[in-house]
Design a protein around this motif. Structure first.
Motif, PDB file in Angstrom:
ATOM      1  N   GLY A   7       0.783  -1.227   0.000  1.00  0.00           N
ATOM      2  CA  GLY A   7       0.000   0.000   0.000  1.00  0.00           C
ATOM      3  C   GLY A   7       0.813   1.274   0.000  1.00  0.00           C
ATOM      4  N   VAL A   8       2.133   1.170  -0.139  1.00  0.00           N
ATOM      5  CA  VAL A   8       3.027   2.333  -0.143  1.00  0.00           C
ATOM      6  C   VAL A   8       3.514   2.571  -1.565  1.00  0.00           C
ATOM      7  N   ARG A   9       3.538   3.830  -1.949  1.00  0.00           N
ATOM      8  CA  ARG A   9       3.942   4.218  -3.305  1.00  0.00           C
ATOM      9  C   ARG A   9       5.459   4.413  -3.369  1.00  0.00           C
ATOM     10  N   PHE A  10       6.090   3.773  -4.341  1.00  0.00           N
ATOM     11  CA  PHE A  10       7.514   3.935  -4.614  1.00  0.00           C
ATOM     12  C   PHE A  10       7.658   4.602  -5.979  1.00  0.00           C
ATOM     13  N   GLU A  11       8.330   5.743  -5.992  1.00  0.00           N
ATOM     14  CA  GLU A  11       8.487   6.515  -7.225  1.00  0.00           C
ATOM     15  C   GLU A  11       9.946   6.501  -7.674  1.00  0.00           C
ATOM     16  N   GLU A  12      10.193   5.966  -8.876  1.00  0.00           N
ATOM     17  CA  GLU A  12      11.500   6.073  -9.513  1.00  0.00           C
ATOM     18  C   GLU A  12      11.457   7.304 -10.405  1.00  0.00           C
ATOM     19  N   VAL A  13      12.350   8.269 -10.177  1.00  0.00           N
ATOM     20  CA  VAL A  13      12.168   9.620 -10.727  1.00  0.00           C
ATOM     21  C   VAL A  13      13.311  10.046 -11.662  1.00  0.00           C
ATOM     22  N   SER A  14      13.984   9.095 -12.298  1.00  0.00           N
ATOM     23  CA  SER A  14      15.159   9.408 -13.107  1.00  0.00           C
ATOM     24  C   SER A  14      14.833  10.144 -14.394  1.00  0.00           C
ATOM     25  N   LEU A  15      15.750  11.020 -14.808  1.00  0.00           N
ATOM     26  CA  LEU A  15      15.813  11.496 -16.185  1.00  0.00           C
ATOM     27  C   LEU A  15      16.634  10.506 -17.009  1.00  0.00           C
ATOM     28  N   GLY A  16      17.921  10.333 -16.650  1.00  0.00           N
ATOM     29  CA  GLY A  16      18.765   9.359 -17.344  1.00  0.00           C
ATOM     30  C   GLY A  16      19.715  10.008 -18.325  1.00  0.00           C
ATOM     31  N   TYR A  17      20.418   9.151 -19.072  1.00  0.00           N
ATOM     32  CA  TYR A  17      21.381   9.618 -20.064  1.00  0.00           C
ATOM     33  C   TYR A  17      20.653  10.069 -21.332  1.00  0.00           C
ATOM     34  N   PRO A  18      21.300  10.908 -22.157  1.00  0.00           N
ATOM     35  CA  PRO A  18      20.633  11.413 -23.368  1.00  0.00           C
ATOM     36  C   PRO A  18      20.048  10.308 -24.248  1.00  0.00           C
ATOM     37  N   ARG A  19      20.757   9.203 -24.397  1.00  0.00           N
ATOM     38  CA  ARG A  19      20.257   8.129 -25.265  1.00  0.00           C
ATOM     39  C   ARG A  19      18.973   7.503 -24.734  1.00  0.00           C
ATOM     40  N   GLN A  20      18.694   7.753 -23.445  1.00  0.00           N
ATOM     41  CA  GLN A  20      17.505   7.163 -22.843  1.00  0.00           C
ATOM     42  C   GLN A  20      16.290   8.086 -22.935  1.00  0.00           C
ATOM     43  N   TRP A  21      16.487   9.411 -22.840  1.00  0.00           N
ATOM     44  CA  TRP A  21      15.332  10.301 -22.851  1.00  0.00           C
ATOM     45  C   TRP A  21      15.145  11.063 -24.156  1.00  0.00           C
ATOM     46  N   MET A  22      16.226  11.293 -24.901  1.00  0.00           N
ATOM     47  CA  MET A  22      16.101  12.121 -26.095  1.00  0.00           C
ATOM     48  C   MET A  22      15.257  11.489 -27.207  1.00  0.00           C
ATOM     49  N   PRO A  23      15.366  10.179 -27.463  1.00  0.00           N
ATOM     50  CA  PRO A  23      14.543   9.615 -28.544  1.00  0.00           C
ATOM     51  C   PRO A  23      13.044   9.802 -28.327  1.00  0.00           C
ATOM     52  N   HIS A  24      12.624   9.918 -27.064  1.00  0.00           N
ATOM     53  CA  HIS A  24      11.206  10.093 -26.747  1.00  0.00           C
ATOM     54  C   HIS A  24      10.899  11.534 -26.337  1.00  0.00           C
ATOM     55  N   ASP A  25      11.913  12.413 -26.418  1.00  0.00           N
ATOM     56  CA  ASP A  25      11.789  13.806 -25.985  1.00  0.00           C
ATOM     57  C   ASP A  25      11.158  13.897 -24.600  1.00  0.00           C
ATOM     58  N   ARG A  26      11.630  13.014 -23.726  1.00  0.00           N
ATOM     59  CA  ARG A  26      11.138  13.024 -22.347  1.00  0.00           C
ATOM     60  C   ARG A  26      12.153  13.787 -21.497  1.00  0.00           C
ATOM     61  N   GLY A  27      12.185  15.107 -21.695  1.00  0.00           N
ATOM     62  CA  GLY A  27      13.165  15.938 -21.025  1.00  0.00           C
ATOM     63  C   GLY A  27      12.835  16.189 -19.571  1.00  0.00           C
ATOM     64  N   PRO A  28      13.625  17.028 -18.902  1.00  0.00           N
ATOM     65  CA  PRO A  28      13.422  17.265 -17.465  1.00  0.00           C
ATOM     66  C   PRO A  28      12.018  17.733 -17.109  1.00  0.00           C
ATOM     67  N   GLU A  29      11.403  18.531 -17.989  1.00  0.00           N
ATOM     68  CA  GLU A  29      10.066  19.035 -17.677  1.00  0.00           C
ATOM     69  C   GLU A  29       9.031  17.916 -17.626  1.00  0.00           C
ATOM     70  N   ARG A  30       9.260  16.832 -18.363  1.00  0.00           N
ATOM     71  CA  ARG A  30       8.340  15.691 -18.339  1.00  0.00           C
ATOM     72  C   ARG A  30       8.757  14.640 -17.323  1.00  0.00           C
ATOM     73  N   ALA A  31      10.036  14.662 -16.917  1.00  0.00           N
ATOM     74  CA  ALA A  31      10.515  13.683 -15.951  1.00  0.00           C
ATOM     75  C   ALA A  31      10.108  14.010 -14.513  1.00  0.00           C
ATOM     76  N   LEU A  32       9.729  15.265 -14.245  1.00  0.00           N
ATOM     77  CA  LEU A  32       9.286  15.638 -12.901  1.00  0.00           C
ATOM     78  C   LEU A  32       8.104  14.766 -12.475  1.00  0.00           C
ATOM     79  N   ARG A  33       8.145  14.286 -11.237  1.00  0.00           N
ATOM     80  CA  ARG A  33       7.053  13.459 -10.726  1.00  0.00           C
ATOM     81  C   ARG A  33       6.500  14.090  -9.454  1.00  0.00           C
ATOM     82  N   GLN A  34       5.187  14.112  -9.349  1.00  0.00           N
ATOM     83  CA  GLN A  34       4.535  14.686  -8.174  1.00  0.00           C
ATOM     84  C   GLN A  34       4.463  13.647  -7.071  1.00  0.00           C
ATOM     85  N   ILE A  35       4.925  14.040  -5.882  1.00  0.00           N
ATOM     86  CA  ILE A  35       4.901  13.161  -4.715  1.00  0.00           C
ATOM     87  C   ILE A  35       3.755  13.553  -3.782  1.00  0.00           C
ATOM     88  N   LEU A  36       3.654  14.838  -3.452  1.00  0.00           N
ATOM     89  CA  LEU A  36       2.578  15.350  -2.610  1.00  0.00           C
ATOM     90  C   LEU A  36       2.011  16.629  -3.217  1.00  0.00           C
TER      91      LEU A  36
END
Length: 277
Positions: free
Chosen positions: A242-271
């Motif tokens: 019942g506890v939420r675990f959030e993995e909040v990585s941006l990662g290396y360019p090869r991991q986020w750039m192909p999907h254009d998942r930059g820092p603004e999209r990598a932000l995750r809301q906790i509270l």
């Protein structure tokens, strides 16, 4: 007012450094930086200079990259000494660290004790049939070896395992001592607190460098509403007991750039806790 989180900005990579400006301005929100922001003090300072102008408060915990040995004017900066320097960079920018008093979140969803943790790994995230003394050989069967084996000194401790045990003992004692009775927590660490969160399908034998089984029950032991981690570069939400675990990585360019998942999209809301989908 929100508590947001991101990790693994890896500013040594030029595209990541350039993309830092894509973080939105959220002047009412707090931001957790869950490690692997930069290897060098000047790069970490640049991150804090940039990000602190956009958020009300920053909380930082170190990742393994912040601990990597680098040259210094008086010799190599390594181990505990390197952590102390990076911590002092954070403090100079008004950023909360694992060595500062735990802040209490009083915004929506509060009050909640926010607990930034500095923990390491001890090679215990491995199959039961693999003995500790054979774990590096087991990983190397798949040609896996963390750069930490060359770059992360445990000095002045005898080994990374000893350093990890020391940090775990200190953090547990502090949480027991400083957590107000009954107050829920958000636990913040670079490494996942449980082995079953290590979902590295392409490199499963990288798990020994990902945490310690000593923290497996901390989400229950310390009344967590949520636990934040990075390190895996596999962002997502997982639930345990019942506890939420959030993995909040941006990662290396090869991991986020192909999907254009930059820092603004990598932000995750906790509270406050987002709706469960």
């Amino acid at each position: 007012m929100r508590l947001l989180a991101i990790s693994d900005l890896h500013l040594s990579a030029t595209p990541n450094r350039m993309a830092l400006d894509r973080l939105p301005a959220c002047p009412d929100d707090w931001l957790v930086l869950a490690g692997d922001i930069a290897e060098r003090p000047d790069d970490l300072a640049h991150a804090f200079d940039t990000i602190s102008k956009r958020f009300s408060r920053l909380i930082w915990v170190p990742g393994n990259h912040e601990l990597w040995t680098i040259p210094g004017p008086e010799g190599p900066l390594q181990g505990q000494q390197k952590y102390n320097i990076m911590r002092d960079v954070a403090r100079a920018h008004g950023v909360l660290t694992p060595d500062d008093p735990y802040p209490v979140w009083t915004g929506p969803g509060g009050p909640v004790l926010l607990a930034p943790l500095f923990l390491l790994y001890d090679y215990s995230f491995r199959p039961d049939h693999v003995p500790a003394e054979k774990v590096l050989d087991w990983a190397w069967e798949h040609r896996l070896r963390s750069a930490d084996e060359r770059r992360l000194s445990p000095a002045p401790h005898a080994s990374r395992q000893d350093w990890c045990a020391h940090l775990v003992e200190q953090a547990a004692a502090r949480l027991e001592r400083e957590r107000p009775p009954g107050m829920p927590t958000v636990l913040i660490n670079h490494f996942p607190l449980r082995a079953d969160l290590v979902t590295l399908r392409r490199i499963p034998r990288f798990s020994p460098w990902c945490g310690t089984v000593a923290t497996t029950d901390w989400h229950l032991r310390f009344g967590a509403l949520a636990c934040i981690h990075g390190h895996l570069h596999v962002p997502g939400t997982h639930w345990r007991d019942g506890v939420r675990f959030e993995e909040v990585s941006l990662g290396y360019p090869r991991q986020w750039m192909p999907h254009d998942r930059g820092p603004e999209r990598a932000l995750r809301q906790i509270l406050p806790a987002p709706p469960v989908s």
